[in-house]
Design an enzyme around this catalytic site. Sequence first.
Site, mmCIF file in Angstrom:
data_model
loop_
_atom_site.group_PDB
_atom_site.id
_atom_site.type_symbol
_atom_site.label_atom_id
_atom_site.label_comp_id
_atom_site.label_asym_id
_atom_site.label_seq_id
_atom_site.Cartn_x
_atom_site.Cartn_y
_atom_site.Cartn_z
ATOM 1 N N THR A 1 30.761 41.046 39.328
ATOM 2 C CA THR A 1 31.979 41.048 38.528
ATOM 3 C C THR A 1 32.370 42.469 38.164
ATOM 4 O OG1 THR A 1 33.108 39.962 36.687
ATOM 5 C CG2 THR A 1 30.817 40.591 36.290
ATOM 6 N N LYS B 1 33.588 44.411 41.956
ATOM 7 C CA LYS B 1 34.053 43.453 42.969
ATOM 8 C C LYS B 1 34.651 44.119 44.207
ATOM 9 C CE LYS B 1 35.006 39.523 39.970
ATOM 10 N NZ LYS B 1 35.979 38.593 39.408
HETATM 11 P P1 NAD Z 1 42.454 44.302 35.407
HETATM 12 O O1 NAD Z 1 42.317 45.361 34.383
HETATM 13 O O2 NAD Z 1 42.027 44.570 36.827
HETATM 14 O O3 NAD Z 1 44.006 43.870 35.496
HETATM 15 C C1 NAD Z 1 44.793 43.557 34.393
HETATM 16 C C2 NAD Z 1 46.256 43.824 34.748
HETATM 17 O O4 NAD Z 1 47.054 43.368 33.648
HETATM 18 C C3 NAD Z 1 46.587 45.309 34.934
HETATM 19 O O5 NAD Z 1 47.276 45.478 36.151
HETATM 20 C C4 NAD Z 1 47.461 45.654 33.731
HETATM 21 O O6 NAD Z 1 48.447 46.637 34.024
HETATM 22 C C5 NAD Z 1 48.087 44.311 33.421
HETATM 23 N N1 NAD Z 1 48.545 44.152 32.042
HETATM 24 C C6 NAD Z 1 47.852 44.419 30.908
HETATM 25 N N2 NAD Z 1 48.590 44.090 29.825
HETATM 26 C C7 NAD Z 1 49.768 43.593 30.284
HETATM 27 C C8 NAD Z 1 50.922 43.065 29.661
HETATM 28 N N3 NAD Z 1 51.020 42.970 28.326
HETATM 29 N N4 NAD Z 1 51.932 42.639 30.437
HETATM 30 C C9 NAD Z 1 51.849 42.724 31.790
HETATM 31 N N5 NAD Z 1 50.777 43.223 32.446
HETATM 32 C C10 NAD Z 1 49.743 43.645 31.700
HETATM 33 O O7 NAD Z 1 41.711 43.042 34.825
HETATM 34 P P2 NAD Z 1 41.201 41.759 35.637
HETATM 35 O O8 NAD Z 1 39.860 42.022 36.201
HETATM 36 O O9 NAD Z 1 42.294 41.330 36.550
HETATM 37 O O10 NAD Z 1 40.971 40.698 34.464
HETATM 38 C C11 NAD Z 1 42.042 40.192 33.684
HETATM 39 C C12 NAD Z 1 41.541 39.081 32.786
HETATM 40 O O11 NAD Z 1 41.126 37.976 33.575
HETATM 41 C C13 NAD Z 1 40.316 39.459 31.951
HETATM 42 O O12 NAD Z 1 40.516 38.985 30.640
HETATM 43 C C14 NAD Z 1 39.174 38.724 32.613
HETATM 44 O O13 NAD Z 1 38.156 38.371 31.691
HETATM 45 C C15 NAD Z 1 39.880 37.482 33.106
HETATM 46 N N6 NAD Z 1 39.202 36.817 34.218
HETATM 47 C C16 NAD Z 1 38.928 35.488 34.080
HETATM 48 C C17 NAD Z 1 38.297 34.809 35.115
HETATM 49 C C18 NAD Z 1 37.975 33.344 34.969
HETATM 50 O O14 NAD Z 1 37.131 32.852 35.728
HETATM 51 N N7 NAD Z 1 38.611 32.609 34.080
HETATM 52 C C19 NAD Z 1 37.957 35.484 36.308
HETATM 53 C C20 NAD Z 1 38.280 36.839 36.419
HETATM 54 C C21 NAD Z 1 38.898 37.495 35.356
#
Ligand code: NAD
Length: 282
Positions: free
Chosen positions: A69, A73
């Site tokens: 994770t 990844k």
């Molecule tokens: P990341 O940092 O790679 O990407 C997040 C994206 O969101 C970025 O591109 C950022 O610019 C954008 N962003 C942030 N605030 C924003 C807003 N207010 N409006 C629009 N865009 C915005 O993060 P990630 O690895 O993609 O993870 C995101 C979330 O997903 C985390 O909270 C993570 O825990 C969750 N997640 C959950 C699962 C699951 O199985 N449920 C799996 C993977 C990730």
Amino acid sequence: MSTSFVLGLVGVGIERSLTPAMQVREGEQQGLSVSYRIIDGAQRGFGVDDLPDVLAWAERLGFDGLNVTHPFKQAVVPLLDDLSQDAADLGAVNTVVFRDGRRLGRNTDWSGFARAFTRALPGADDDPVVLVGAGGAGVAVGYGLLAQGAGRVSVFDSDGGRADDCAIRLAKRYGEERVGVVRELRRAVDDAGGVVNATPVGMHGHPGSAVPEAALRDDLWVADVVYFPLETELVSIARRHGCRVMTGGGMAVQQAVGAFELFTGRSADATRMHRHFEELTA
Ligand code: NAD
């Protein structure tokens, strides 16, 4: 067929992950001995540059597989011997299986989201869907939505460059006519059947909602991928507006279901794993 498995989760800041408990319990239920270690870079002092060593040691110590994770990844991809087509499309792997001296890279995030979505929101209007957040989770969610038949995915991110990159990646697999980038979130949601939050907004430590309340209406469905907490601000305001809702728990469970199947070569009981996850988060 083996009945004993040594597995682990490699990431940073993962001490509260529920994945170990889910894998171990499902193993027990099937009469398998599953041991699952948290291998947290923050606690053990390793980072992306050390990932080749972490993989090599896991292999030498007899691990059967690893979940991978944040922030590893993408970095793990060049360290593998075999990549599934979907993992190559996404440029990301969350499951590594060590088999016959080879490292197999797979991705159960997108398939986990797709399975969870069809289960939680059957018949949902998915033409178009607005995807908010174009990071690792966002690309996987977009891929899952399109794989299960969404007509079109409109990508929004506060960082326009990330939205563009995500859309290009998705369009490469699913075609430009099914993927677009939107710069005005409110107007895009007005035209959509549903919206998915794939930003970290709503997590513990990141309060708020990336989708403004004013954009919600009762015939819109709303999905969140955040699962710490399950009842995010977005989920709770969406319920108040009468929207059909899917929490981040569905994706978290279904990615584990997919990983269990890859690690053990056996089907997992998704309903049982869901029930266990609910117990753990109650
Ligand atoms: P990341 O940092 O790679 O990407 C997040 C994206 O969101 C970025 O591109 C950022 O610019 C954008 N962003 C942030 N605030 C924003 C807003 N207010 N409006 C629009 N865009 C915005 O993060 P990630 O690895 O993609 O993870 C995101 C979330 O997903 C985390 O909270 C993570 O825990 C969750 N997640 C959950 C699962 C699951 O199985 N449920 C799996 C993977 C990730």
